[in-house]
Write a protein that holds these residues in place. Structure first.
Motif, PDB file in Angstrom:
ATOM      1  N   THR A 607     -55.633 -27.537 -10.473  1.00 17.31           N
ATOM      2  CA  THR A 607     -54.744 -27.896 -11.588  1.00 17.31           C
ATOM      3  C   THR A 607     -54.944 -26.971 -12.787  1.00 17.31           C
ATOM      4  O   THR A 607     -54.015 -26.300 -13.231  1.00 17.31           O
ATOM      5  CB  THR A 607     -54.954 -29.361 -12.011  1.00 17.31           C
ATOM      6  OG1 THR A 607     -56.347 -29.569 -12.339  1.00 17.31           O
ATOM      7  CG2 THR A 607     -54.543 -30.323 -10.910  1.00 17.31           C
ATOM      8  N   LEU A 608     -56.168 -26.904 -13.278  1.00 17.61           N
ATOM      9  CA  LEU A 608     -56.413 -26.121 -14.496  1.00 17.61           C
ATOM     10  C   LEU A 608     -56.494 -24.620 -14.226  1.00 17.61           C
ATOM     11  O   LEU A 608     -56.087 -23.816 -15.072  1.00 17.61           O
ATOM     12  CB  LEU A 608     -57.693 -26.605 -15.186  1.00 17.61           C
ATOM     13  CG  LEU A 608     -57.687 -28.068 -15.650  1.00 17.61           C
ATOM     14  CD1 LEU A 608     -58.904 -28.364 -16.514  1.00 17.61           C
ATOM     15  CD2 LEU A 608     -56.415 -28.418 -16.405  1.00 17.61           C
ATOM     16  N   TYR A 609     -57.008 -24.230 -13.072  1.00 16.16           N
ATOM     17  CA  TYR A 609     -57.057 -22.790 -12.768  1.00 16.16           C
ATOM     18  C   TYR A 609     -55.660 -22.178 -12.681  1.00 16.16           C
ATOM     19  O   TYR A 609     -55.404 -21.129 -13.272  1.00 16.16           O
ATOM     20  CB  TYR A 609     -57.851 -22.540 -11.485  1.00 16.16           C
ATOM     21  CG  TYR A 609     -59.359 -22.580 -11.646  1.00 16.16           C
ATOM     22  CD1 TYR A 609     -59.961 -23.164 -12.771  1.00 16.16           C
ATOM     23  CD2 TYR A 609     -60.197 -22.036 -10.683  1.00 16.16           C
ATOM     24  CE1 TYR A 609     -61.338 -23.204 -12.913  1.00 16.16           C
ATOM     25  CE2 TYR A 609     -61.585 -22.071 -10.812  1.00 16.16           C
ATOM     26  CZ  TYR A 609     -62.142 -22.659 -11.927  1.00 16.16           C
ATOM     27  OH  TYR A 609     -63.517 -22.684 -12.060  1.00 16.16           O
ATOM     28  N   PRO A 610     -54.714 -22.793 -11.938  1.00 15.11           N
ATOM     29  CA  PRO A 610     -53.366 -22.212 -11.938  1.00 15.11           C
ATOM     30  C   PRO A 610     -52.689 -22.279 -13.301  1.00 15.11           C
ATOM     31  O   PRO A 610     -51.848 -21.428 -13.625  1.00 15.11           O
ATOM     32  CB  PRO A 610     -52.615 -23.044 -10.893  1.00 15.11           C
ATOM     33  CG  PRO A 610     -53.438 -24.232 -10.632  1.00 15.11           C
ATOM     34  CD  PRO A 610     -54.841 -23.873 -10.938  1.00 15.11           C
ATOM     35  N   MET A 611     -53.041 -23.268 -14.118  1.00 16.87           N
ATOM     36  CA  MET A 611     -52.498 -23.337 -15.474  1.00 16.87           C
ATOM     37  C   MET A 611     -52.930 -22.108 -16.280  1.00 16.87           C
ATOM     38  O   MET A 611     -52.116 -21.467 -16.961  1.00 16.87           O
ATOM     39  CB  MET A 611     -52.986 -24.612 -16.166  1.00 16.87           C
ATOM     40  CG  MET A 611     -52.457 -24.797 -17.564  1.00 16.87           C
ATOM     41  SD  MET A 611     -53.145 -26.275 -18.333  1.00 16.87           S
ATOM     42  CE  MET A 611     -54.730 -25.651 -18.861  1.00 16.87           C
TER      43      MET A 611
END
Length: 696
Positions: A607-611
């Motif tokens: 979730t946060l890495y692709p963000m």
């Protein structure tokens, strides 16, 4: 005498004037001559008292933040050295405060025997907003002046107070009616002639006696004031340090405070919050706006739409002192909108944050109409209508006919192409995106969307008026979703697969709240209304396996009492629902997905890495001018924890090499483009570079 410190003798009173533009920060080059001037005044028999005043628009804004982490910050004389010297003086020392005495500025003033302020002055200890606590005696001296509970509130909130409140509380001893320095000199002369001992704040213990006898009231205040700290270290350290002021001798409490300060200033949280402090300043610097550009005057604003967003936008301007005309299609829609506006103000009055006469004054700034021609005298007109291009173009077509020359035409679109909207008018140079965040009268972020033909003075006006109404404005470029919502889409791209593969909504939301977000994505969906996304997907011809199925069950979130979660009557607290768990398992079986245990770490990576990765692409495409602008967007509009500095700063803490390695892993597993590392991210990881300092 020095460039930064001037000394004059006024009838036996040494007037020491600080002059370190722009805000008289306590830099080393100021501390050195100030210390020398104080020593000279101490040793001069012709001096009976001392007044510390400041040139320019303010007293002392605080320490020089740019020195933090450098040898200058701790070099002698330090601010604690100055404070200690002031407390040894046998002659009365008076701080003459105008503008602001913040942080180290107030700490210096607290080390004087007395404080005189002008009527407009403000005093405060805002260090907590930089992930710090006052490090030069603020947590130990202020409780002795105003009591520990009152001091705790000032220090943990970081909010300044005005001179009248400061006088009532005991922070200052007098308010000047005329010339501040002259009245401070007269005050010092009176104290010198009185002849008694001038007791330093460190020796005043009477305000601590009740808490020393019983800490219950203080501990209750700590619990209340730190309940929203959400993993931040500084508020808790502030509370511990004020408690030490009660329970420990002065010098021990002072030493402990300094230990706390040094630990915090070296930690990641303070580094993150200081990054955001400077990032907000940088966001005001927009390429293409020269020094010769002047903003247009905004005396009256028009808002089209009295719904949740339109009403909130209108309130924002009215709260900032700008009259607003609200347009709706029917009187009934206006009545509904204004009923909500009045209810919001009534809640503020009930909470004590707004006085009844202020409420009346704000409501008087509103006008209402169903006729576009009533917007003809507005300097800025903002549409907040349905998020559909044809509807937006229809509105702008009507505005073009009635808006006066030079009026700024703004769209509050969250996703749509501002260039296409502007091209539908004969004045594209006057068109700009003003993307407010809901509730618009509360949320700080304002994404200012710069079209290809938006005029520089329109951008500058948007920045200026944004700050005027209390927003944090950030200029962004045109793309689907701009900065914030585009990254939000990347963050949510793998949420349903996570559920199908074995995670539960409550696990995902807990991972987000543990990280520091105020709520998780599924609770946020329920709050916003699941039907909004459902309608959007239908319009775009896309689907969501779980989201669509939940909506087809008539579960639209909090407003229906059921969504991803259950909500009891009158409650906004989400509760896990076995029916949703069964739905997820059924959808997984239909697709032949074997569910497994999903770790918390995997949820972060998916979730946060692709963000972050999408943020890097935004930077590559020059949609954002700098990585720090992205951090400002996410901390002010989407609840990204300030203690982590925003997604770009946090990525550096995680390690860019780690991000690339794990994104590659998930790209290989899923084939999804959202996981393919952006070229800039891959390059910075290879070069051991930093993301947060990158510019477009």
């Amino acid at each position: 005498m020095s460039e930064y410190v001037k000394v004059a003798n006024d009838g036996g009173i040494a007037v020491i004037t600080i002059d370190n533009p722009p805000v008289n920060a306590l830099s080393l080059h100021l501390r050195e001559p100030l210390f020398a001037a104080l020593e000279a005044a101490r040793d001069d028999d012709a001096v009976e008292g001392i007044v510390i005043a400041s040139a320019g628009r303010t007293f002392i804004s605080g320490a020089d933040i740019t020195e933090f982490g450098s040898p200058k910050a701790l070099a002698s004389p330090s601010l604690p050295d100055l404070c200690a010297l002031l407390e040894t003086l046998k002659k009365p020392a008076v701080a003459a405060i105008h503008g602001t005495a913040l942080g180290g500025g107030l700490e210096l003033a607290l080390s004087c025997h007395y404080r005189v302020a002008d009527k407009q002055a403000k005093v405060g200890l805002p260090e907590v907003k930089l992930g710090l606590l006052p490090g030069s005696g603020g947590t130990v001296r202020l409780p002795r002046l105003i009591g520990p509970e009152a001091a705790l509130k000032m220090i943990v909130s970081g909010n300044p107070i005005g001179s009248a409140q400061a006088l009532a509380a005991g922070v200052v001893d007098a308010i000047a009616e005329g010339d501040l320095t002259a009245e401070a000199v007269a005050f010092a002369k009176t104290k010198a002639k009185d002849g008694g001992a001038h007791i330093p704040v460190r020796d005043r213990d009477e305000k601590l006696e009740a808490a020393r006898a019983d800490l219950a009231a203080f501990d209750a205040a700590v619990k209340e004031l730190t309940k929203k700290a959400r993993g931040l270290e500084a508020p808790l350290a502030c509370a511990d340090s004020v408690r030490n002021a009660i329970t420990l001798p002065f010098d021990e409490a002072l030493a402990k405070e300094r230990e706390f300060f040094i630990k915090l200033v070296q930690g990641d949280q303070s580094r993150a919050q200081r990054h955001l402090f400077f990032a907000e300043r940088e966001a005001a610097k927009v390429p293409g706006i020269g020094k010769d550009v002047q903003p247009r005057e905004i005396r009256k604003v028009g808002v089209i739409g009295a719904g949740t967003m339109g009403g909130g936008i209108a309130m924002s301007f009215v709260n900032g002192g700008v009259p607003v005309t609200v347009l709706e299609m029917t009187d009934e829609a206006l009545d509904r909108g204004f009923a909500t506006i009045e209810k919001n103000y009534a809640i503020s009055v009930a909470r004590g944050s707004l006085k009844e006469d202020e409420k009346a004054a704000r409501l008087a700034r509103f006008s209402r109409t169903t006729n576009y021609s009533d917007l003809a005298d507005c300097d800025l007109i903002i549409e907040a209508v349905f998020e559909e291009m044809s509807v937006k173009k229809d509105v702008f077509g009507k505005l073009e006919k009635i808006a006066k020359p030079g009026a700024i035409l703004a769209t509050n679109t969250s996703y749509l192409d501002v260039n296409e909207i502007a091209a539908s008018t004969g004045r594209p140079q006057d068109v700009v995106g003003l993307h407010f965040f809901s509730p618009a009268n509360v949320m700080k972020l304002l994404e200012i969307v710069r079209g290809d033909r938006t005029a520089p003075d329109v951008l500058l006006t948007a920045l200026t008026v944004g700050r005027r109404i209390g927003k944090v404005p950030v200029v962004v470029g045109v793309c689907h979703g701009f900065v914030g919502n585009r990254m939000l889409g990347a963050r949510g791209d793998d949420l349903e697969p996570l559920l199908l593969e074995g995670a539960s909504p409550e696990q995902v939301d807990r991972v987000f709240t543990d990280f520091g977000f105020p709520m998780g994505p599924f609770a946020m969906w329920d709050l916003a209304g699941l039907d909004i996304g459902w309608r959007t997907r239908k319009a775009l011809g896309t689907t969501a396996i779980i989201g669509d199925a939940v909506c087809e069950m008539g579960r639209f979130g909090q407003k229906t009492g059921k969504g991803i979660y259950l909500y009891e009557e009158g409650s906004r607290t989400p509760k896990p629902d076995p029916e949703i768990a069964r739905l997820i398992e059924e959808k997984a079986r239909e697709r032949g997905i074997e569910r497994r245990e999903i770790t918390d770490r995997e949820i972060i990576e998916r979730t946060l890495y692709p963000m972050v990765n999408e943020g890097v692409r935004i930077l590559e495409e020059k949609i954002a001018a700098r990585a720090s602008d992205i951090d400002i967007v996410w901390t002010n509009g989407y609840g990204f924890p300030i203690g982590k500095g925003g997604p770009m700063f946090w990525a550096d803490l995680e390690g860019l090499g780690t991000l690339v390695e794990r994104l590659d892993h998930w790209h290989g597993k899923t084939g999804k483009a959202v996981f393919e590392p952006a070229p800039l991210l891959r390059r910075l990881a290879a070069e051991k570079g930093k993301l947060a300092t990158q510019t477009a």
